[in-house]
Enzyme design. Structure first.
Site, mmCIF file in Angstrom:
data_model
loop_
_atom_site.group_PDB
_atom_site.id
_atom_site.type_symbol
_atom_site.label_atom_id
_atom_site.label_comp_id
_atom_site.label_asym_id
_atom_site.label_seq_id
_atom_site.Cartn_x
_atom_site.Cartn_y
_atom_site.Cartn_z
ATOM 1 N N ASP A 72 6.940 6.115 32.483
ATOM 2 C CA ASP A 72 7.661 7.371 32.728
ATOM 3 C C ASP A 72 7.402 8.356 31.580
ATOM 4 O OD1 ASP A 72 9.199 6.082 30.837
ATOM 5 O OD2 ASP A 72 11.108 6.264 31.922
ATOM 6 N N SER A 73 6.601 7.920 30.581
ATOM 7 C CA SER A 73 6.103 8.843 29.563
ATOM 8 C C SER A 73 5.304 9.954 30.234
ATOM 9 C CB SER A 73 5.216 8.103 28.550
ATOM 10 O OG SER A 73 4.213 7.362 29.203
ATOM 11 N N ASP A 104 7.079 2.032 35.625
ATOM 12 C CA ASP A 104 8.464 2.154 35.159
ATOM 13 C C ASP A 104 9.373 2.550 36.301
ATOM 14 O OD1 ASP A 104 8.572 1.615 32.416
ATOM 15 O OD2 ASP A 104 7.752 3.570 31.899
ATOM 16 N N LYS A 155 8.724 -2.124 35.374
ATOM 17 C CA LYS A 155 9.307 -2.234 34.026
ATOM 18 C C LYS A 155 10.662 -1.517 34.015
ATOM 19 C CE LYS A 155 7.457 -0.094 30.261
ATOM 20 N NZ LYS A 155 8.511 0.870 29.881
ATOM 21 N N GLU A 181 14.067 -0.608 31.409
ATOM 22 C CA GLU A 181 14.564 -0.566 30.036
ATOM 23 C C GLU A 181 15.960 -1.171 29.966
ATOM 24 O OE1 GLU A 181 14.351 3.389 28.399
ATOM 25 O OE2 GLU A 181 12.235 3.604 28.918
ATOM 26 N N GLU A 189 9.369 -1.822 21.695
ATOM 27 C CA GLU A 189 8.901 -0.522 21.188
ATOM 28 C C GLU A 189 9.596 -0.162 19.880
ATOM 29 O OE1 GLU A 189 8.908 2.687 24.046
ATOM 30 O OE2 GLU A 189 8.392 4.169 22.520
#
Ligand code: KIV
Length: 278
Positions: free
Chosen positions: A47-48, A86, A116, A118, A185
Site C-alpha cells: 500500500d506504499s 497489502d 499482508k 499490519e 519494518e
C-alpha cells in the site's frame, strides 16, 4: 497460476536451509515482469503505492479498490514470483467478516497468492480466520505505516525493553495464528535477529538488519527514482530517476530541433499513391 511459481512451502524451506529470500514492491505490469524475470522470490503490491505512485503523504487514503487495480496489473506480469498484496487501512480491522470479504476480493479479482496485514496480537484472530479459509497471510510488525498517526511518525520501533518485548510477543502470536511469514519494518537489527531465530516462519526485514531470513525494499527507493529523500535503510542499486530525467531532456531537445522522429521512425507509402494524393 504459473506452473513454476514459488510457494509458501518453498519459502519456509529456504529459511530452514539458511537461504535468503528477496522481495520488492511492484505496482504495475511492466515492473512486475522485470522483477519476475530477475528471479526474486516475492513481489509485494504494497500500500506504499499510495505514497510512491499516487502521491499521498501516508498509506491511509489507499482503498481496497486502489489495491485491486494495481494488484491486477502485477499478477498479469508475475509468472514465477509469489505475489503478496497489502490489505489497506481499515479493510480488515472492522470485523472478521470484513477481512474475509476483502481477502475474497483481493484473491478472486486480483489473483494474488497471499495477503499482508499490519498488526500483532490484536489481529491474530483475523489472521487465524483467513488462514482457516485458505488464505496465506503475511504479518507486518515494527513500524506499521497504517498506524503512523498512533506511532507519531515514521520512527524506529522496539528500541526500549517494553517495545521490544511487545514486538516479540506479537511475532509469536502471528506465527501461532498461522501466518506463513512476517515483515519486520524499522526495528533494531539485534531485535530482528532474536525474532528471526525464535520463529520457524520466514522473517523478511526492511530496515531490520542482516539477521532476517530475507529482505524487502520499495522498488522506487531501490532503483533511485527519487532524489529528495532516501531512508537510512535503503541501498540505491540504480539511479534511474536521474537517467529518466536525462532521457526526457534529450527527447524534448530532439523534438524541438526536429531531430526526432528520424526517417527510421517513420512509415512510408507508395510513390504512386502519394502522387495521386498530391
Ligand atoms: O507497503 C509496503 O511497501 C510495505 C513494505 C514497506 C514492507 O509494506
Amino acid at each position: 497460476m504459473g506452473a513454476n511459481r514459488i510457494t509458501i512451502t518453498q519459502l519456509q524451506e529456504m529459511k530452514k536451509k539458511g537461504e535468503k529470500i528477496s522481495m520488492v514492491t511492484a505496482y504495475d505490469y511492466s515492473m512486475a515482469k522485470l522483477v519476475d524475470e530477475a528471479g526474486l522470490e516475492m513481489i509485494l503490491v504494497g500500500d506504499s503505492l499510495g505514497m510512491v505512485v499516487l502521491g499521498y503523504d501516508t498509506t491511509i487514503p489507499v482503498t481496497l479498490d486502489d489495491m485491486i487495480h494495481h494488484a491486477k496489473a502485477v499478477t498479469r506480469g508475475a509468472k514465477s514470483s509469489l505475489v503478496v498484496a497489502d490489505l489497506p487501512f481499515l479493510s480488515y480491522q472492522i470485523s472478521t467478516e470484513q477481512a474475509l470479504q476483502s481477502a475474497r476480493r483481493m484473491m478472486q479479482e486480483a489473483g494474488v497468492q497471499a495477503l499482508k496485514l499490519e498488526g500483532g496480537s490484536e489481529i491474530a484472530p483475523t489472521v487465524r480466520a483467513l488462514v482457516n479459509a485458505g488464505v496465506p497471510v503475511m504479518g507486518h510488525l515494527g513500524l506499521t505505516p497504517q498506524a503512523v498517526n498512533q506511532l507519531g511518525g515514521f520512527k524506529v520501533q522496539g528500541k526500549d525493553l517494553k517495545g521490544a518485548k511487545k514486538i516479540i510477543k506479537d511475532a509469536e502470536a502471528l506465527e501461532e495464528a498461522g501466518a506463513f511469514a512476517i515483515v519486520l519494518e524499522c526495528v533494531p537489527a539485534p531485535l530482528a535477529k532474536i525474532i528471526t531465530e525464535r520463529l520457524s516462519i520466514p522473517v523478511i526485514g526492511i530496515g531490520a538488519g542482516n539477521g532476517c531470513d530475507g529482505q524487502v525494499l520499495v522498488i522506487n527507493d531501490l532503483l533511485g527514482f527519487f532524489n529528495d529523500f532516501t531512508p537510512k535503510f535503503v541501498k540505491r542499486y540504480g539511479e534511474f530517476g536521474k537517467q529518466i530525467v536525462e532521457a526526457l531532456k534529450l527527447y524534448k531537445q530532439e523534438v524541438s530541433s526536429g531531430q526526432f522522429p528520424a526517417a527510421e521512425h517513420c512509415f512510408s507509402m507508395q510513390e504512386e499513391t502519394l502522387s495521386k494524393l498530391y
